[in-house]
Scaffold this active site. Structure first.
Site, PDB file in Angstrom:
ATOM      1  N   ASP A 124       0.824  -1.160  -0.016  1.00 17.86           N
ATOM      2  CA  ASP A 124      -0.014   0.139   0.035  1.00 17.86           C
ATOM      3  C   ASP A 124       0.808   1.191  -0.095  1.00 17.86           C
ATOM      4  O   ASP A 124       1.827   1.332   1.000  1.00 17.86           O
ATOM      5  CB  ASP A 124      -0.859   0.065   1.478  1.00 17.86           C
ATOM      6  N   HIS A 131      -2.846  14.356   0.430  1.00 13.91           N
ATOM      7  CA  HIS A 131      -3.283  13.615   1.603  1.00 13.91           C
ATOM      8  C   HIS A 131      -1.847  13.719   2.493  1.00 13.91           C
ATOM      9  O   HIS A 131      -1.751  13.988   3.593  1.00 13.91           O
ATOM     10  CB  HIS A 131      -3.512  12.215   1.136  1.00 13.91           C
ATOM     11  N   ARG A 140       2.676  17.593  12.471  1.00 19.22           N
ATOM     12  CA  ARG A 140       3.713  18.448  12.463  1.00 19.22           C
ATOM     13  C   ARG A 140       4.918  17.650  12.087  1.00 19.22           C
ATOM     14  O   ARG A 140       5.981  17.649  12.855  1.00 19.22           O
ATOM     15  CB  ARG A 140       3.803  19.167  13.805  1.00 19.22           C
ATOM     16  N   GLU A 196     -10.033   4.687   4.405  1.00 21.79           N
ATOM     17  CA  GLU A 196      -9.202   5.325   3.645  1.00 21.79           C
ATOM     18  C   GLU A 196      -9.564   5.241   2.247  1.00 21.79           C
ATOM     19  O   GLU A 196      -9.440   3.923   1.687  1.00 21.79           O
ATOM     20  CB  GLU A 196      -7.704   5.072   4.013  1.00 21.79           C
ATOM     21  N   GLU A 198      -8.953   4.730  -1.339  1.00 22.22           N
ATOM     22  CA  GLU A 198      -7.898   4.369  -2.313  1.00 22.22           C
ATOM     23  C   GLU A 198      -8.544   3.745  -3.367  1.00 22.22           C
ATOM     24  O   GLU A 198      -9.491   3.189  -3.555  1.00 22.22           O
ATOM     25  CB  GLU A 198      -6.718   3.412  -1.457  1.00 22.22           C
ATOM     26  N   ASP A 231      -8.852   0.951   2.747  1.00 20.76           N
ATOM     27  CA  ASP A 231      -7.868   0.645   3.813  1.00 20.76           C
ATOM     28  C   ASP A 231      -8.337   1.201   5.233  1.00 20.76           C
ATOM     29  O   ASP A 231      -7.824   1.922   5.771  1.00 20.76           O
ATOM     30  CB  ASP A 231      -6.364   1.384   3.346  1.00 20.76           C
ATOM     31  N   ARG A 235      -6.917   4.628  13.923  1.00 19.05           N
ATOM     32  CA  ARG A 235      -5.753   5.465  13.996  1.00 19.05           C
ATOM     33  C   ARG A 235      -5.024   5.742  15.500  1.00 19.05           C
ATOM     34  O   ARG A 235      -3.851   5.909  15.434  1.00 19.05           O
ATOM     35  CB  ARG A 235      -6.482   7.069  13.891  1.00 19.05           C
ATOM     36  N   GLN A 238      -2.627   2.923  15.419  1.00 19.48           N
ATOM     37  CA  GLN A 238      -1.489   3.195  14.288  1.00 19.48           C
ATOM     38  C   GLN A 238      -0.396   4.204  14.764  1.00 19.48           C
ATOM     39  O   GLN A 238       0.695   4.007  14.903  1.00 19.48           O
ATOM     40  CB  GLN A 238      -2.296   3.967  13.113  1.00 19.48           C
ATOM     41  N   LYS A 251      -3.646  -1.539  10.525  1.00 14.77           N
ATOM     42  CA  LYS A 251      -4.257  -1.878   8.901  1.00 14.77           C
ATOM     43  C   LYS A 251      -4.343  -3.388   8.580  1.00 14.77           C
ATOM     44  O   LYS A 251      -4.637  -3.589   7.446  1.00 14.77           O
ATOM     45  CB  LYS A 251      -3.605  -0.982   8.133  1.00 14.77           C
ATOM     46  N   THR A 255      -9.301  -5.186   4.802  1.00 17.50           N
ATOM     47  CA  THR A 255      -9.162  -4.300   3.432  1.00 17.50           C
ATOM     48  C   THR A 255     -10.304  -4.803   2.918  1.00 17.50           C
ATOM     49  O   THR A 255     -10.395  -5.887   2.462  1.00 17.50           O
ATOM     50  CB  THR A 255      -7.808  -4.345   3.045  1.00 17.50           C
ATOM     51  N   THR A 347      -4.199   6.939   0.265  1.00 19.58           N
ATOM     52  CA  THR A 347      -5.485   7.496   0.422  1.00 19.58           C
ATOM     53  C   THR A 347      -5.514   8.793  -0.592  1.00 19.58           C
ATOM     54  O   THR A 347      -4.601   9.416  -0.711  1.00 19.58           O
ATOM     55  CB  THR A 347      -5.726   8.421   1.698  1.00 19.58           C
ATOM     56  N   GLU A 361      -8.792  13.339   8.001  1.00 19.40           N
ATOM     57  CA  GLU A 361      -8.638  14.636   7.507  1.00 19.40           C
ATOM     58  C   GLU A 361      -9.784  15.732   7.604  1.00 19.40           C
ATOM     59  O   GLU A 361      -9.545  16.664   7.778  1.00 19.40           O
ATOM     60  CB  GLU A 361      -8.162  14.359   5.913  1.00 19.40           C
TER      61      GLU A 361
END
Ligand SMILES: *[C@@H]1O[C@H](CO)[C@@H](O)[C@H](O)[C@H]1NC(C)=O
Ligand SMILES: *[C@@H]1O[C@H](CO)[C@@H](O)[C@H](O)[C@H]1NC(C)=O
Ligand SMILES: CC(=O)N[C@H]1CO[C@H](CO)[C@@H](O)[C@@H]1O
Length: 413
Positions: A124, A131, A140, A196, A198, A231, A235, A238, A251, A255, A347, A361
């Protein structure tokens, strides 16, 4: 092209004669999975019609159409794929209306769809500029200033948990940090379950042996077709696990892909400019021919009261790294690729607020809740939520569509 088939469909049908995507299906009266082609709201059963492939390349290879997956057909390569498409289009033309009564069609509504191929390996990518840009803002991190503009970034995914559209998705559990001032993990169900948006590319042909990289000039000869891909991502799991080696279990639980593979031949007339790359890619990744595609991608959230909220409208053309570059890069150290391998795009977000490809997002990592059509709000997905993706290329009087890729979240009890 404006060809006409004896199968009737409307102008906005996903599966006109210009499309002809391949999938694997079964029915109640024959539960053995078999290969079919979508046309209108029907499926042409290729196990029953393998003898229509009478061209010079395929006449002795009709057996590939009688398999339970597309891998053998995928392995034959570009020239065979083109010949098969020509045979199919001619079989379905209005002139050949007597084919209508041969008992070789099944209604899509009466069919159960299966994975179209045995997927050996799944990787992936992270190839959408917008994105990656938004991820840099949220976390950041100087993503775009480090390696991203030089190397098509990817991770190896799990093929074992790839399922076809409609498969339920169980909320996963794992190690999660609740209080970032006190980074000691607790074990619990994810509270930040996301999708996500994709697309996935299936590859085929006589691929490279180990140690022999593919070349950028003709790498598109090995790209078979495209599906929509979700996907699913936890979060919170992750964030804690991905330092320093990248995503792993966040992940691996599921899928989802759409069942119909739209071929690159069907997408040929929707090629559009590649995104400008700055700096120019290293020579092994450089290509001037267009390999971006104008595919409108839309996502929806259906809550358990059956009310649907549109989440985004984005486009495949927002990929910075093309599928040619992804596949070439994947093989460049000598990694051997196989027919039926799947490459996710990453994504796909666009440049505007209504074209963001995941909830992370849209809600700025949970800070700005999204208000749904039923007045409720979401930061991340709740049990009972169903996420639905659609996609299409708009032609003149017809659409080359992808069908749907959907999955519903069920509780982890
Ligand atoms: C994913 O990870 C979970 C948690 O360790 C494990 O139970 C599961 O078998 C894994 N699944 C796949 C498909 O790797
Ligand atoms: C997903 O697919 C795998 C193998 O293809 C299968 O073993 C598994 O049961 C499927 N999962 C669900 C929830 O149907
Ligand atoms: C969450 C976030 O950062 N969103 C931004 C993503 O990028 C677009 C423009 O590319 C902005 O409009 C969003 O606000």
């Amino acid at each position: 092209m404006s060809k006409k088939s004896f199968v009737h469909y409307s102008e906005d049908c996903d599966f006109p004669i210009e499309n002809l995507p391949y999938g694997v299906f079964s029915t109640n009266d024959d539960e053995v999975p078999r290969i079919g082609v979508a046309i209108g709201d029907l499926i042409l059963d290729l196990k029953k019609t393998a003898n229509i492939f009478r061209g010079p390349l395929l006449k002795d290879k009709q057996g590939v159409f009688k398999q339970t997956t597309l891998n053998d057909f995928m392995a034959l390569g570009k020239q065979c794929w083109k010949e098969a498409r020509a045979s199919l289009q001619s079989y379905l033309l209005i002139e050949n209306i007597n084919n209508q009564n041969k008992g070789v069609f099944v209604k899509q509504n009466d069919a159960k769809m299966h994975l179209p191929a045995t997927i050996g390996d799944y990787s992936d990518f992270f190839s959408s500029y917008y994105h990656a840009y938004n991820c840099s803002l949220m976390f950041r991190m100087e993503i775009l200033k480090s390696n991203w503009r030089y190397v098509p970034i990817a991770y190896h995914g799990r093929s074992s948990s790839i399922n076809v559209s409609g498969t339920l998705v169980k909320r996963p559990q794992g190690q999660i940090i609740e209080d970032h001032n006190n980074p000691i993990p607790i074990f619990q169900k994810t509270k930040r379950l996301d999708y996500e948006f994709e697309v996935g590319v299936f590859i085929g042909g006589e691929l490279n042996e180990q140690g022999k990289p593919l070349k950028i000039d003709n790498v598109d000869d090995y790209i078979f077709g495209i599906v929509l891909l979700n996907d699913w991502s936890a979060r919170d799991i992750q964030l804690w696990e991905m330092v320093p080696l990248g995503p792993f279990l966040a992940k691996n639980f599921s899928t989802t892909i759409s069942p119909w593979i739209v071929t690159m031949e069907a997408l040929e007339s929707f090629k559009t400019d590649n995104m400008q790359q700055d700096p120019v890619a290293l020579p092994y990744l450089r290509h001037d021919d267009k390999y971006n595609f104008d595919i409108t991608l839309e996502s929806y959230l259906k809550t358990d009261d059956s009310i649907v909220t549109k989440l985004c409208k984005t486009n495949y053309k927002y990929l910075y790294w093309t599928a040619k570059q992804q596949l070439c890069h994947h093989s460049i150290t000598g990694c051997n690729m196989k027919p039926g391998d799947l490459l996710g795009s990453g994504t796909i977000s666009g440049p505007t607020d209504d074209s963001l490809g995941c909830l992370m997002e849209i809600t700025f990592n949970g800070k700005n809740p999204l208000i749904l059509a039923n007045g409720k709000s979401r930061t991340f997905l709740e049990d009972g939520d169903e996420v639905i993706f659609t996609g299409y290329c708009q032609g003149n009087g017809y659409r080359v569509g992808f069908g749907t890729c959907s999955g519903k979240i069920i509780p982890n009890e």
